[in-house]
Design a protein around this motif. Structure first.
Motif, mmCIF file in Angstrom:
data_model
loop_
_atom_site.group_PDB
_atom_site.id
_atom_site.type_symbol
_atom_site.label_atom_id
_atom_site.label_comp_id
_atom_site.label_asym_id
_atom_site.label_seq_id
_atom_site.Cartn_x
_atom_site.Cartn_y
_atom_site.Cartn_z
ATOM 1 N N PHE A 154 6.184 0.897 1.863
ATOM 2 C CA PHE A 154 5.083 1.376 2.654
ATOM 3 C C PHE A 154 4.541 2.961 2.422
ATOM 4 C CE2 PHE A 154 2.744 3.300 6.109
ATOM 5 C CZ PHE A 154 1.318 2.359 6.301
ATOM 6 N N CYS A 210 4.191 3.981 -1.142
ATOM 7 C CA CYS A 210 2.817 3.813 -1.774
ATOM 8 C C CYS A 210 1.841 4.758 -1.080
ATOM 9 C CB CYS A 210 2.291 2.416 -1.290
ATOM 10 S SG CYS A 210 3.256 1.086 -2.262
ATOM 11 N N ALA A 264 -5.888 4.181 -3.155
ATOM 12 C CA ALA A 264 -5.352 3.349 -1.968
ATOM 13 C C ALA A 264 -5.698 1.896 -2.293
ATOM 14 C CB ALA A 264 -5.772 3.625 -0.690
ATOM 15 N N TYR A 275 -2.138 -0.421 -3.291
ATOM 16 C CA TYR A 275 -1.727 -1.309 -2.527
ATOM 17 C C TYR A 275 -1.918 -2.557 -2.851
ATOM 18 C CZ TYR A 275 -0.364 1.776 1.130
ATOM 19 O OH TYR A 275 0.422 2.838 1.973
ATOM 20 N N TRP A 303 1.147 -5.660 -3.621
ATOM 21 C CA TRP A 303 1.291 -6.733 -2.768
ATOM 22 C C TRP A 303 0.931 -7.795 -3.513
ATOM 23 C CZ3 TRP A 303 3.358 -7.365 1.985
ATOM 24 C CH2 TRP A 303 3.763 -5.988 2.527
#
Length: 311
Positions: A131, A134, A172, A176, A180
């Motif tokens: 987390f 990233c 972002a 992300y 994911w």
């Protein structure tokens, strides 16, 4: 009565005398062998293990052994809270600074023949490191992209610098989504192939996310160095970062697919490396090499110049 008592005493004392006689006989004859008959409740203290070949040791080294599987099972048993509670997600961030630094070091220095999940992740997979890696990478790319644009046009009188905050949201979304969605797709694919082909390897979704998250750490210093306004230097940096992080992914997921069909295994590893390459090259091309034309001032023509041009 005396006779019975003496006989009983002889019966009672017969066993100690027998044991003493056995001990004396053993001491007098060292070469003799004494056989002890154990009861059914007694068990031998030592049980020789079976010899193992080099192939089994290699699989244990790359993929894990029974101890690692038991550790993973016990780790799963700890997460017994319902998924809608805070305690359930708190276990994913139960990691100390030493473990995070050790996993970052492992992602920067991949060792050939060593599995990243087996060495660093399987004992305690976490989301804390991925987390924040990233998040740091998002701001590093956005800020470095703005600074790079400012340095390129530094000294030009016709250029007016305006910070582009939209790059933060774009970076972002890209980072992300990659960290994911790609692990989710890879986890589903490995589960599907594992049902088709009997395989000794299985990675959980959390472990795959953890591997992808830590593999992106190399791009944080790389994004900072991308500020250098030289395309050759930028492409050399992206190739170095891609080689390090791509090798971590390839060496981690190759043991999971090597027992599958040869073409499917190579296509899987090729797809993993290709998506990682698209992320690297795409970030460099969009945030650093894209021409900035939005803030170029427009030239105005005076009315007297228009009349002179008409004449």
């Amino acid at each position: 009565m005396d006779t019975n008592n003496s006989c009983g005493a002889e019966r009672v004392d017969s066993h100690p005398m027998r044991e003493f006689g056995d001990a004396a006989t053993s001491a007098a004859n060292p070469g003799t062998t004494t056989i002890h008959i154990e009861g059914p409740s007694e068990s031998p203290t030592h049980q020789p293990g079976l010899p193992r070949g080099s192939g089994g040791e290699e699989d244990d080294e790359l993929l894990g052994n029974d101890d690692s599987d038991k550790t993973e099972l016990l780790a799963g048993q700890k997460k017994s809270s319902p998924f809608w509670t805070f305690e359930y997600y708190q276990t994913f961030f139960d990691v100390d600074t030493y473990q995070v630094f050790d996993r970052i070091k492992g992602s920067l220095l991949p060792i050939p023949g060593k599995n990243f999940v087996r060495l660093y992740i399987r004992s305690n997979p976490d989301l804390y490191g991925p987390f924040w890696i990233c998040a740091t990478l998002v701001f590093a790319i956005a800020i470095s992209g703005n600074l790079s644009n400012f340095l390129i046009h530094l000294g030009e009188k016709t250029y007016h610098y305006v910070p582009e905050f939209r790059k933060v949201s774009i970076a972002a979304t890209i980072i992300y989504a990659y960290a994911w969605l790609v692990p989710l797709a890879l986890w589903g694919f490995l589960m599907w192939r594992n049902s088709k082909v009997m395989n000794i390897v299985s990675y959980s979704f959390l472990e795959i996310v953890c591997v992808y998250g830590y593999s992106l750490f190399i791009y944080i210093p790389t994004a900072v160095l991308w500020i250098i306004p030289q395309k050759a230097v930028r492409w050399i940096l992206v190739m170095i970062a891609l080689g390090i992080s791509g090798s971590v992914l390839a060496m981690t997921f190759w043991p999971a697919v090597r027992e599958d069909n040869r073409r499917i295994a190579l296509a899987t590893i090729g797809t993993i490396v290709l998506l990682h390459t698209l992320l690297s090259v795409g970030c460099l091309a969009y945030f650093f090499d894209a021409p900035e034309m939005d803030h170029l001032p427009t030239t105005t023509v005076a009315p007297n110049q228009t009349v002179a041009t008409a004449k």
